[in-house]
Design an enzyme around this catalytic site. Sequence first.
Site, PDB file in Angstrom:
ATOM      1  N   ASP A   1      -0.033   1.067  12.256  1.00 36.78           N
ATOM      2  CA  ASP A   1      -0.380   0.848  10.406  1.00 36.78           C
ATOM      3  C   ASP A   1      -0.351   1.600   9.512  1.00 36.78           C
ATOM      4  O   ASP A   1       0.134   3.032   9.535  1.00 36.78           O
ATOM      5  CB  ASP A   1      -2.084   0.186  10.910  1.00 36.78           C
TER       6      ASP A   1
ATOM      7  N   ASP B   1      -2.117  -8.454  17.632  1.00 35.20           N
ATOM      8  CA  ASP B   1      -2.212  -7.510  18.751  1.00 35.20           C
ATOM      9  C   ASP B   1      -3.033  -8.523  20.028  1.00 35.20           C
ATOM     10  O   ASP B   1      -2.588  -7.735  21.243  1.00 35.20           O
ATOM     11  CB  ASP B   1      -3.655  -6.680  18.311  1.00 35.20           C
TER      12      ASP B   1
ATOM     13  N   ASP C   1      -2.266   2.555   7.539  1.00 33.03           N
ATOM     14  CA  ASP C   1      -3.410   3.742   7.147  1.00 33.03           C
ATOM     15  C   ASP C   1      -4.009   3.994   8.547  1.00 33.03           C
ATOM     16  O   ASP C   1      -5.151   5.052   8.250  1.00 33.03           O
ATOM     17  CB  ASP C   1      -4.882   2.264   6.078  1.00 33.03           C
TER      18      ASP C   1
ATOM     19  N   ARG D   1       1.154  -0.838   0.039  1.00 34.78           N
ATOM     20  CA  ARG D   1      -0.103   0.211  -0.241  1.00 34.78           C
ATOM     21  C   ARG D   1       0.639   1.388  -0.343  1.00 34.78           C
ATOM     22  O   ARG D   1       0.691   2.189   0.860  1.00 34.78           O
ATOM     23  CB  ARG D   1      -1.058   0.335   0.766  1.00 34.78           C
TER      24      ARG D   1
END
Length: 577
Positions: A470, A559, A472, A398
Amino acid sequence: MSYRTTNPNEACVLIALMPPSATSEYAKKLPFWNNGLNHILVFTDGSGFSVDLSMVAAFNIVNMRSIDLLMPFILTNFTKHSDLPSMIPIMRRHLLSFHCYQRLDSISAIDHFVMKQLHELKMHNAELSNELLFNTNCATDPSLSDNEWQLCERFSKRTSILSSSTFSLLVCPQKHSVSFWVRFQEALRFGAVPVILGNCNLPFDEMIDWKRVSIQLPKSRTGELYYILKTYSLIDIFYLRLHGRDMYLQYFQSNETILSSALSLMIQRVKLLPASSNDFQGIYPYNKSSIQAQKLSSYGNNALLKPPSILSVSSSKFGHNFSTRNSVHERWNSVTGPFLTYSNLPHTMFLPPEAQKNLPGFRPISNGKGGDGRYFSSSLGGNSEIEMFTIIILTYNRLPILLSIISNLHGLQYLHKIIVVWNLASNPALDIAWPNIGVPIVVVRGNGNSLNNRFLPFSDIETEAVLSLDDDVTLSREEINFAFRVWRENRDRIVGFPGRFHSWNSKTNTWSYNTDPSCELSLVLTGAAFFHKYYMHLYHYYMPAEIREKVDEFLNCEDLAFNFLVAHVTRKPPIKV
């Protein structure tokens, strides 16, 4: 750094395993004997005798006169965590169990008294037959028949009883006993809190605080056992069991861990430091100096957004190796143990404000006068010296979003460095125009495509504080700085933004995982969270590998693993900001 070697010519101390029937002549024929200088003779049968200048390691809980190091051995190695019974429920089917064969011809008068008291306790409390499980006339384990209190049944039968017992009774023998140690370590392993009658030596007791693990009473109080044990609260029992499980897994789960523990104790006796926990050396797709950067627009006339000038500050390392903040006894009685030295630990000890005056490195808000947001944003504040943080961004295919996220971090006041963990199989292109945000950007690859790479303790992380993002996630500078300030006052906890909640569903008898907004909080997602670099070392070098393997299998749940790890070590929840 390691203190072990297989080359005797490089070793300062030589360890020799003595067979059961070994004599002093056997030791003197060892190839590097040199009158026993710097030799440790390890006896597995508990006998133990010194030869010339050698030291002796053996397990004899009765006679310690000829033993330098009390070191037990075990018969059944621990295999996997799934074999261990649950810590819950706290109160099990039996309150107290005692299974051993009583040899009347070999026990002392005081032990006859113990047996009489146990019999009367059971007879006078017939209604407690399910709570008190006593059996002194059982079939013995043929592999062990060494003293007056012999082991009952086979391993599987004994562990079945221990797994259903809240407490397990042990009686200190009058003579050397392997059976006592087997019974003791099985109780720790299967969560039955040891209740020890009498005084006997326990392994590594100069470092391990066995009072946090077991209940020790004189034999004269045998008749009061039931009433004493009933005074223990659920919290007391839980933490006795928890510490016992921790000590077992840390020091006694195999003969290898027992030997490592003995060596650690010897290292401590001569005031050496354990080996250091090494940082992870990543793979760099290209030289750091070859990263191309494009300059971003300036702040213009918006003075509130412009950060004050601050020099790059790396956290100091190994600054508390010999101080009370790195107490040897504390490390021996913690879940992480004494086997490694870490560059920094997440301590939360602070100087009082009056001691900070005129000391370099402290930045009170507006020189101690306080003030509005303008002054707050220009000073770090808090009770710790000036420091910075490193941002770790895990990315996978990404790139446009990643570059946008990094651009938004331009001007972040206490940012030391950005590390981009490249999770793709192919290297990034050399012509990527990485944004110039005023701090170094390091692109590194970990171990394949794994979410565990987020927590690799990369050598490029030069700060104690780490902000995991992250690729994003967009946060404002004010949000990040505020979370950093909160973390600085709670350095041993995870401090982050998105939270999650779990609860027990009594209708379905299953756990529910809730992503909706809630006033209750179970964990903080590590896609936007501060934590100490120390926990990255624990994630990869302390936490069981099976957990990381599950993360790779599900391509998810890192997580959960990280939050469980920190909560297990600290017994504290995360903080959501």
